[in-house]
Design an enzyme around this catalytic site. Structure first.
Site, PDB file in Angstrom:
ATOM      1  N   ARG A 106      35.635  73.702  11.337  1.00  0.00           N
ATOM      2  CA  ARG A 106      36.087  72.941  12.524  1.00  0.00           C
ATOM      3  C   ARG A 106      35.131  73.075  13.710  1.00  0.00           C
ATOM      4  NH1 ARG A 106      40.993  75.093  10.781  1.00  0.00           N
ATOM      5  NH2 ARG A 106      42.157  73.542   9.583  1.00  0.00           N
ATOM      6  N   LYS A 127      25.595  62.598  19.881  1.00  0.00           N
ATOM      7  CA  LYS A 127      26.044  61.692  18.812  1.00  0.00           C
ATOM      8  C   LYS A 127      25.547  62.273  17.491  1.00  0.00           C
ATOM      9  CE  LYS A 127      26.486  57.151  20.956  1.00  0.00           C
ATOM     10  NZ  LYS A 127      25.966  55.774  21.012  1.00  0.00           N
ATOM     11  N   GLU A 158      11.596  53.664  22.053  1.00  0.00           N
ATOM     12  CA  GLU A 158      12.718  54.250  22.819  1.00  0.00           C
ATOM     13  C   GLU A 158      12.228  54.695  24.193  1.00  0.00           C
ATOM     14  OE1 GLU A 158      15.807  54.152  22.012  1.00  0.00           O
ATOM     15  OE2 GLU A 158      16.000  54.167  19.834  1.00  0.00           O
ATOM     16  N   LYS A 203      18.392  60.177  29.966  1.00  0.00           N
ATOM     17  CA  LYS A 203      19.477  60.235  28.985  1.00  0.00           C
ATOM     18  C   LYS A 203      20.556  61.214  29.458  1.00  0.00           C
ATOM     19  CE  LYS A 203      21.075  59.946  24.412  1.00  0.00           C
ATOM     20  NZ  LYS A 203      20.888  59.663  23.022  1.00  0.00           N
ATOM     21  N   GLU A 205      30.722  57.046  25.566  1.00  0.00           N
ATOM     22  CA  GLU A 205      30.409  55.605  25.577  1.00  0.00           C
ATOM     23  C   GLU A 205      31.629  54.722  25.838  1.00  0.00           C
ATOM     24  OE1 GLU A 205      27.312  54.555  22.767  1.00  0.00           O
ATOM     25  OE2 GLU A 205      27.917  52.466  22.847  1.00  0.00           O
ATOM     26  N   ARG A 229      27.154  54.373  29.006  1.00  0.00           N
ATOM     27  CA  ARG A 229      26.260  54.840  27.928  1.00  0.00           C
ATOM     28  C   ARG A 229      25.770  53.690  27.057  1.00  0.00           C
ATOM     29  NH1 ARG A 229      26.596  60.384  24.339  1.00  0.00           N
ATOM     30  NH2 ARG A 229      24.850  59.872  22.979  1.00  0.00           N
ATOM     31  N   ASN A 282      21.803  51.147  24.458  1.00  0.00           N
ATOM     32  CA  ASN A 282      21.687  50.271  23.289  1.00  0.00           C
ATOM     33  C   ASN A 282      20.896  48.996  23.586  1.00  0.00           C
ATOM     34  OD1 ASN A 282      23.203  52.005  21.672  1.00  0.00           O
ATOM     35  ND2 ASN A 282      25.119  51.143  22.444  1.00  0.00           N
ATOM     36  N   HIS A 324      19.289  46.985  20.835  1.00  0.00           N
ATOM     37  CA  HIS A 324      19.804  47.494  19.565  1.00  0.00           C
ATOM     38  C   HIS A 324      20.705  46.497  18.835  1.00  0.00           C
ATOM     39  CE1 HIS A 324      18.055  51.154  21.019  1.00  0.00           C
ATOM     40  NE2 HIS A 324      18.511  51.881  20.024  1.00  0.00           N
ATOM     41  N   HIS A 367      19.420  46.657  15.326  1.00  0.00           N
ATOM     42  CA  HIS A 367      20.192  47.188  14.199  1.00  0.00           C
ATOM     43  C   HIS A 367      20.386  46.125  13.116  1.00  0.00           C
ATOM     44  CE1 HIS A 367      22.227  50.792  16.431  1.00  0.00           C
ATOM     45  NE2 HIS A 367      21.103  51.144  15.831  1.00  0.00           N
ATOM     46  N   HIS A 385      13.125  52.275  12.868  1.00  0.00           N
ATOM     47  CA  HIS A 385      14.079  51.986  13.941  1.00  0.00           C
ATOM     48  C   HIS A 385      13.373  51.452  15.200  1.00  0.00           C
ATOM     49  CE1 HIS A 385      17.669  52.402  16.378  1.00  0.00           C
ATOM     50  NE2 HIS A 385      17.006  53.157  17.240  1.00  0.00           N
TER      51      HIS A 385
HETATM   52  P1  NAD Z   1      13.290  60.814  10.585  1.00  0.00           P
HETATM   53  O1  NAD Z   1      14.138  61.947  10.952  1.00  0.00           O
HETATM   54  O2  NAD Z   1      13.516  60.164   9.274  1.00  0.00           O
HETATM   55  O3  NAD Z   1      11.771  61.263  10.700  1.00  0.00           O
HETATM   56  C1  NAD Z   1      10.763  60.354  10.378  1.00  0.00           C
HETATM   57  C2  NAD Z   1       9.784  60.873   9.331  1.00  0.00           C
HETATM   58  O4  NAD Z   1       8.897  61.795   9.946  1.00  0.00           O
HETATM   59  C3  NAD Z   1      10.444  61.647   8.191  1.00  0.00           C
HETATM   60  O5  NAD Z   1       9.752  61.355   7.014  1.00  0.00           O
HETATM   61  C4  NAD Z   1      10.238  63.108   8.586  1.00  0.00           C
HETATM   62  O6  NAD Z   1      10.232  63.947   7.464  1.00  0.00           O
HETATM   63  C5  NAD Z   1       8.901  63.043   9.257  1.00  0.00           C
HETATM   64  N1  NAD Z   1       8.669  64.043  10.286  1.00  0.00           N
HETATM   65  C6  NAD Z   1       9.509  64.458  11.244  1.00  0.00           C
HETATM   66  N2  NAD Z   1       8.893  65.269  12.109  1.00  0.00           N
HETATM   67  C7  NAD Z   1       7.621  65.391  11.677  1.00  0.00           C
HETATM   68  C8  NAD Z   1       6.485  66.075  12.172  1.00  0.00           C
HETATM   69  N3  NAD Z   1       6.518  66.754  13.320  1.00  0.00           N
HETATM   70  N4  NAD Z   1       5.336  66.005  11.464  1.00  0.00           N
HETATM   71  C9  NAD Z   1       5.284  65.263  10.329  1.00  0.00           C
HETATM   72  N5  NAD Z   1       6.314  64.568   9.824  1.00  0.00           N
HETATM   73  C10 NAD Z   1       7.470  64.619  10.511  1.00  0.00           C
HETATM   74  O7  NAD Z   1      13.367  59.620  11.674  1.00  0.00           O
HETATM   75  P2  NAD Z   1      13.558  59.579  13.249  1.00  0.00           P
HETATM   76  O8  NAD Z   1      12.893  58.330  13.667  1.00  0.00           O
HETATM   77  O9  NAD Z   1      13.221  60.845  13.908  1.00  0.00           O
HETATM   78  O10 NAD Z   1      15.133  59.403  13.395  1.00  0.00           O
HETATM   79  C11 NAD Z   1      15.807  58.251  12.910  1.00  0.00           C
HETATM   80  C12 NAD Z   1      17.266  58.572  12.807  1.00  0.00           C
HETATM   81  O11 NAD Z   1      17.760  58.913  14.104  1.00  0.00           O
HETATM   82  C13 NAD Z   1      18.114  57.429  12.315  1.00  0.00           C
HETATM   83  O12 NAD Z   1      18.988  57.881  11.334  1.00  0.00           O
HETATM   84  C14 NAD Z   1      18.894  56.991  13.547  1.00  0.00           C
HETATM   85  O13 NAD Z   1      20.159  56.461  13.231  1.00  0.00           O
HETATM   86  C15 NAD Z   1      19.019  58.283  14.280  1.00  0.00           C
HETATM   87  N6  NAD Z   1      19.243  58.145  15.734  1.00  0.00           N
HETATM   88  C16 NAD Z   1      20.240  58.840  16.280  1.00  0.00           C
HETATM   89  C17 NAD Z   1      20.485  58.781  17.629  1.00  0.00           C
HETATM   90  C18 NAD Z   1      21.561  59.614  18.242  1.00  0.00           C
HETATM   91  O14 NAD Z   1      21.841  59.454  19.439  1.00  0.00           O
HETATM   92  N7  NAD Z   1      22.140  60.533  17.516  1.00  0.00           N
HETATM   93  C19 NAD Z   1      19.666  57.974  18.452  1.00  0.00           C
HETATM   94  C20 NAD Z   1      18.619  57.263  17.851  1.00  0.00           C
HETATM   95  C21 NAD Z   1      18.414  57.351  16.481  1.00  0.00           C
HETATM   96  N1  GLY Z   2      21.027  56.460  21.190  1.00  0.00           N
HETATM   97  C1  GLY Z   2      22.146  55.929  21.882  1.00  0.00           C
HETATM   98  C2  GLY Z   2      23.044  56.973  22.429  1.00  0.00           C
HETATM   99  O1  GLY Z   2      22.791  58.155  22.314  1.00  0.00           O
HETATM  100  O2  GLY Z   2      24.056  56.638  22.977  1.00  0.00           O
END
Ligand code: NAD
Ligand code: GLY
Length: 362
Positions: free
Chosen positions: A121, A143, A185, A227, A237, A241, A245, A248, A252, A265
């Site tokens: 939990r 998130k 971003e 942020k 949100e 917040r 987006n 997006h 998306h 992305h």
């Molecule tokens: P990711 O985590 O898939 O990383 C991208 C690639 O880079 C992967 O292959 C990873 O292994 C590699 N990598 C990471 N760090 C590295 C480094 N320092 N050196 C070499 N390789 C490295 O992708 P991302 O773009 O970081 O994240 C995308 C995800 O984030 C999506 O799932 C999206 O939905 C999510 N997201 C979440 C929020 C939120 O608020 N929680 C906001 C935006 C995006």
């Molecule tokens: N990436 C959008 C949010 O965190 O709300």
């Protein structure tokens, strides 16, 4: 080192931005008064580069870390992988006071954050983001979640980390395409909140593309401040917040309708932000000079601003847009800009207008 505070009452936390933070992971965690046992969740790419240093740092500070490695890529953001993580945490007897370190990009952060939010939990977790996107966006704000076959991020929880450590050194190994994707971003923060940041990005883009440490530190810290400011006012949100987006709604839908993986992305939301800027020009009078500056900055960053759509793909894109979480009462809602640095959310946009803008992006 720059510190940014996320102001959320008893769930407030600090984002640290600087070089050399990975070797300090243990020392930083020791200040949080957490249990000794912990799990570092990482992916197969990041683990190869940074897991050893993370485990060493934690052990040296007296923690008992275990390593959980998931396959790199979006496919790890699913319930089956969450369950595998639970099983490993239970097998290693992690308890209520134990904690998780999310070491990786947004995929690892969202997955590990959701595991932390739900195992026993809820146990504490620390974000150690290693992509530009994760450092300026996904690691901040709480998130967490995973995907379903029906769509992205459909299962999740708002669950804040105890601390975010953005080690700029980890960005040195990030593939160029991933780094540029993260810039989408970064540019977004300028458009939605800070015209001065936007102008700084226009001036300093070459240095950013070279991953100049001083420029990265200033820019990443400013994005985190924005942020933090937004999340501090609207954690779950219910209103403000939503401005995060910007771009997006179409972004998306592009990711979803083209099959995840074709566009990163940041690439998808680059096209989405250019489309949203053009809609803003038509609907809210965003000056044409500013619409052009937005498109130019994405182009100069090396991001796509156009998309080829035949009628079948266009149909899929609209279907995806209607499925998005941002749809309410069947109406597609957009974040639109009045001017650089000032946006409004919840703007209904007629589909005929979206169609026209997409024609122009061919
Ligand atoms: P990711 O985590 O898939 O990383 C991208 C690639 O880079 C992967 O292959 C990873 O292994 C590699 N990598 C990471 N760090 C590295 C480094 N320092 N050196 C070499 N390789 C490295 O992708 P991302 O773009 O970081 O994240 C995308 C995800 O984030 C999506 O799932 C999206 O939905 C999510 N997201 C979440 C929020 C939120 O608020 N929680 C906001 C935006 C995006
Ligand atoms: N990436 C959008 C949010 O965190 O709300």
């Amino acid at each position: 080192m720059r510190n940014v505070q996320v102001p959320l009452g008893d769930r407030s936390y600090t984002i640290k931005v600087g070089g050399g933070l990975l070797p300090r992971l243990g020392v930083e965690c020791a200040q949080l008064q957490l249990g000794r046992r912990c799990a570092v969740i990482t992916d197969s790419n990041v683990g190869k580069k940074f897991a050893k240093a993370a485990l060493k740092s934690l052990s040296t500070s007296g923690f008992e870390p275990v390593l959980i490695t998931v396959p790199a890529g979006e496919k790890s953001k699913r319930i089956a992988v969450v369950e595998q993580c639970y099983d490993q945490l239970a097998a290693q007897r992690l308890e209520r006071k134990s904690f998780i370190v999310a070491l990786g990009g947004g995929v690892v952060g969202d997955l590990a954050g959701f595991v932390a939010a739900t195992y026993l939990r809820g146990i504490p977790f620390v974000q150690m983001p290693t992509t530009l996107l994760a450092q300026v966006d996904s690691s901040v704000g709480g998130k967490t979640g995973v995907n379903l076959r029906a769509g992205k991020n459909l299962v999740g929880a708002f669950y804040q980390p105890q601390m975010v450590l953005c080690d700029l050194d980890t960005l040195k190994t990030l593939p160029k395409r991933e780094f540029i994707s993260g810039l989408a971003e970064v540019i977004k923060y300028g458009v939605i909140y800070d015209a001065i940041l936007f102008a700084q990005l226009e001036r300093q883009l070459p240095k950013l593309l070279q991953r100049d440490a001083a420029t990265l530190a200033t820019v990443i810290a400013r994005c985190c401040e924005i942020k933090a400011d937004v999340v501090g006012q609207d954690e779950t949100e219910s209103g403000l917040r939503a401005i995060l987006n910007f771009g997006h709604t179409i972004g998306h839908a592009i990711e979803n309708s083209s099959g995840y993986g074709k566009f990163l992305h940041g690439e998808a939301i680059s096209i989405g932000q250019v489309a949203a800027a053009q809609l803003s020009h038509k609907l809210l009078g965003l000056p044409s000079g500013e619409t052009e500056r937005i498109e130019k900055l994405f182009l100069q960053a090396g991001l796509p601003v156009k998309i080829k759509l035949n009628s079948a793909r266009r149909k899929k894109l609209f279907a995806a847009m209607r499925l998005d979480k941002k749809v309410s009462g069947g109406e597609v809602k957009f974040v639109l800009a009045e001017r650089l640095g000032k946006v409004v959310w919840g703007q209904p946009v007629p589909t005929t207008l979206i169609d026209g803008i997409l024609d122009g992006l061919q």
